[in-house]
Design an enzyme around this catalytic site. Structure first.
Site, PDB file in Angstrom:
ATOM      1  N   GLU A 141      -2.618  47.725  42.007  1.00 57.48           N
ATOM      2  CA  GLU A 141      -2.861  49.326  42.424  1.00 57.48           C
ATOM      3  C   GLU A 141      -1.994  50.031  42.070  1.00 57.48           C
ATOM      4  O   GLU A 141      -1.390  50.032  40.606  1.00 57.48           O
ATOM      5  CB  GLU A 141      -1.434  48.693  43.764  1.00 57.48           C
ATOM      6  N   GLN A 156       4.382  56.679  41.774  1.00 51.48           N
ATOM      7  CA  GLN A 156       5.626  56.590  42.556  1.00 51.48           C
ATOM      8  C   GLN A 156       6.554  57.042  40.940  1.00 51.48           C
ATOM      9  O   GLN A 156       7.611  56.758  41.560  1.00 51.48           O
ATOM     10  CB  GLN A 156       6.002  55.464  43.232  1.00 51.48           C
ATOM     11  N   ARG A 181       9.543  48.856  48.542  1.00 51.04           N
ATOM     12  CA  ARG A 181      10.150  48.158  47.042  1.00 51.04           C
ATOM     13  C   ARG A 181      11.997  49.563  47.077  1.00 51.04           C
ATOM     14  O   ARG A 181      11.453  50.854  47.787  1.00 51.04           O
ATOM     15  CB  ARG A 181      10.250  47.861  45.423  1.00 51.04           C
ATOM     16  N   SER A 184      -2.520  57.488  55.069  1.00 54.25           N
ATOM     17  CA  SER A 184      -3.840  58.246  55.697  1.00 54.25           C
ATOM     18  C   SER A 184      -4.719  58.412  55.776  1.00 54.25           C
ATOM     19  O   SER A 184      -5.818  58.464  55.767  1.00 54.25           O
ATOM     20  CB  SER A 184      -3.139  58.424  57.183  1.00 54.25           C
ATOM     21  N   ALA A 244      -0.731  61.764  58.758  1.00 55.54           N
ATOM     22  CA  ALA A 244      -2.048  62.141  58.492  1.00 55.54           C
ATOM     23  C   ALA A 244      -1.336  62.919  57.322  1.00 55.54           C
ATOM     24  O   ALA A 244      -1.621  63.608  56.513  1.00 55.54           O
ATOM     25  CB  ALA A 244      -1.993  63.393  59.033  1.00 55.54           C
ATOM     26  N   GLY A 245      -0.280  61.426  56.612  1.00 59.83           N
ATOM     27  CA  GLY A 245       0.180  61.346  55.179  1.00 59.83           C
ATOM     28  C   GLY A 245      -0.761  61.232  54.459  1.00 59.83           C
ATOM     29  O   GLY A 245      -1.932  60.304  54.480  1.00 59.83           O
ATOM     30  N   ARG A 246      -0.550  60.556  53.299  1.00 55.38           N
ATOM     31  CA  ARG A 246      -0.591  60.483  52.087  1.00 55.38           C
ATOM     32  C   ARG A 246      -1.900  58.885  52.254  1.00 55.38           C
ATOM     33  O   ARG A 246      -2.732  58.095  52.029  1.00 55.38           O
ATOM     34  CB  ARG A 246      -0.420  60.335  50.771  1.00 55.38           C
ATOM     35  N   THR A 304       9.571  52.833  47.694  1.00 57.55           N
ATOM     36  CA  THR A 304       8.039  52.745  47.985  1.00 57.55           C
ATOM     37  C   THR A 304       8.346  52.161  49.669  1.00 57.55           C
ATOM     38  O   THR A 304       9.459  51.204  49.617  1.00 57.55           O
ATOM     39  CB  THR A 304       7.256  52.212  46.897  1.00 57.55           C
ATOM     40  N   CYS A 305       6.864  51.758  49.766  1.00 61.45           N
ATOM     41  CA  CYS A 305       7.370  50.487  51.166  1.00 61.45           C
ATOM     42  C   CYS A 305       7.457  49.156  51.002  1.00 61.45           C
ATOM     43  O   CYS A 305       7.777  48.487  51.709  1.00 61.45           O
ATOM     44  CB  CYS A 305       5.980  50.929  52.064  1.00 61.45           C
TER      45      CYS A 305
END
EC number: 1.2.1.70
Length: 436
Positions: free
Chosen positions: A114, A120, A52, A203, A199-201, A49-50
């Protein structure tokens, strides 16, 4: 067999290190294949993920397994082991199990509670199964971790009011704009000229939160403009101007607030680029991409403030106090789920003994049944034979039920080991030579 996890996160490594170890979806299969080839790794799954990168594995020997995974991470990142290793953590056995369940519950996230992390973990489980890199142990662990995450969210208020990375990014913009005007708080974004790149999730979530914070129109850029148009269609109450990423420079020049969240593997906005853009406003960049979309040197531009995911801590800390109290209750639930998994895993020790006992009794049943049937002669009908066979099977199952249930029941490892040895000795399930 042992369960281990090796990885790094926002707690152990800055974004400039994390981005070198980010494994995009299209590279997960190859990475799982590379890890699975090693005979020391029996099962493996990857969570990227962003914030980890974590590799969970079932290994033959703990130290060798951890070293193997660290070697893979060193090769993948092209970072010297001496530089990378201080940022890596590893957990073993019970600690590894607890860590995954805490991650799934949102207890280890930058934003406590979160919700995105649960999906994920689900994706990690799906990718492991699709690539056949996971087996019965990790599949059970991942499935139970997802259940633990759901349970925490349904039985506590941990997720109530919890912000995502996207909403934290929007709040950071509000906070910084407020500070520019001498306000120590979150201000409306109504007057900001907002540009969203990607334009992904992420965004989609950004736009959702921008709308709730006063933004009534924005420009949306994406490499595939049709995807941007489709995303804009989900926000009929917002005025969204969709354009191609090729028009990035001219749209930066018109913006006052820019959010970037793309899957680019390297920065596409750097100091040299923005120095060639004529800016109409003081500009704030907020980059939530990992790897980063905006180079660190942009911060040196006199008219630009640039922030990345590590800068979200300032906003997150303002929202954590309430959830910290609830987190204690959530941790108790997670620990209970860990015990359930560990008891199941420990019960697997009994399977070989149970199978051997069942096999030996089945052999005896068949031999004795054959003797009885041969004495009954030809007058014994096929239906009567089936009834007698069913009777003998039923007797064996009744005999096995209690010992099998006892051997599989929750108990300490020492208690189970002692019971297994008694069963093996009483039924001669182990050759005499194996007892020495």
């Amino acid at each position: 067999m042992h369960i281990v996890v090796v990885g790094l996160s926002h707690r152990t490594a800055p974004v400039e290190v994390r981005e070198k170890l980010s494994i995009p979806d299209q590279s997960i299969s190859e990475s799982l294949k590379t890890l699975s080839i090693n005979s020391d790794i029996l099962e493996v799954s990857i969570l990227s993920t962003c914030n980890r990168l974590e590799i969970y594995a079932l290994v033959k020997e703990i130290n060798i397994g951890i070293s193997t995974i660290k070697e893979f991470l060193t090769d993948y990142s092209s970072v010297n082991f001496e530089d990378l290793n201080p940022h890596l953590f590893d957990f073993r056995q019970e600690e590894a199990v607890l860590h995954l369940m805490k991650v799934s519950a949102g207890l280890d996230s930058l934003v406590l509670g979160e919700g995105q992390i649960l999906s994920q973990v689900k994706k990690m489980m799906r990718l492991g199964q699709e690539n056949q890199s996971t087996g019965p142990i990790l599949n059970r662990l991942l499935s139970q971790s997802v259940s633990a995450g759901k349970k925490v969210r349904s039985e506590t208020n941990l997720g109530t009011g919890a912000v995502s990375i996207s909403s934290a990014a929007v709040e950071l913009a509000q906070l910084k704009i407020g500070q520019d005007h001498g306000v120590d708080g979150l201000v409306s974004l109504k007057s900001e000229k907002v540009l969203v790149v990607g334009a992904g999730r992420m965004s989609r979530l950004l736009i959702t939160h921008l709308k709730s914070k006063g933004c009534h129109k924005l420009t949306l850029l994406n490499r595939n403009i049709d995807r941007a148009v489709n995303l804009a269609g989900d926000f009929p109450d917002l005025e969204i101007n969709c354009k191609s990423l090729n028009e990035l420079d001219e749209n930066i020049s018109l913006a006052s607030l820019v959010f970037t969240s793309t899957a680019s593997e390297k920065p596409f906005i750097d100091l040299a680029r923005v120095e060639n853009i004529s800016l109409n406003n003081k500009l704030k960049f907020i980059d939530i991409g990992v790897p980063r979309n905006i180079s660190n040197d942009v911060k040196h531009h006199a008219s630009i403030e640039s922030f990345d995911v590590d800068d979200l801590e300032e906003v997150v800390s303002r929202n954590q106090e309430f959830r910290q109290k609830i987190a204690k209750e959530a941790e108790s639930l997670v620990k209970d789920e860990r015990i359930i998994f560990l008891e199941w895993w420990a019960s697997l020790e009994a399977v070989p003994v149970i199978n051997k006992l069942r096999s030996d009794l089945e052999l005896i049943r068949k031999e004795e049944l054959q003797k009885a049937l041969s004495r009954m002669g030809p007058d014994f009908s096929a239906r009567e034979r089936k009834v007698v066979e069913a009777l003998t099977k039923g007797i064996i199952n009744k005999i096995l039920h209690t010992p099998v249930t006892k051997l599989r029941s929750p108990q300490s490892r020492d208690e189970r080991q002692a019971s297994l040895k008694i069963v093996e000795k009483l039924f001669s399930l182990v050759d005499d030579e194996q007892n020495f």
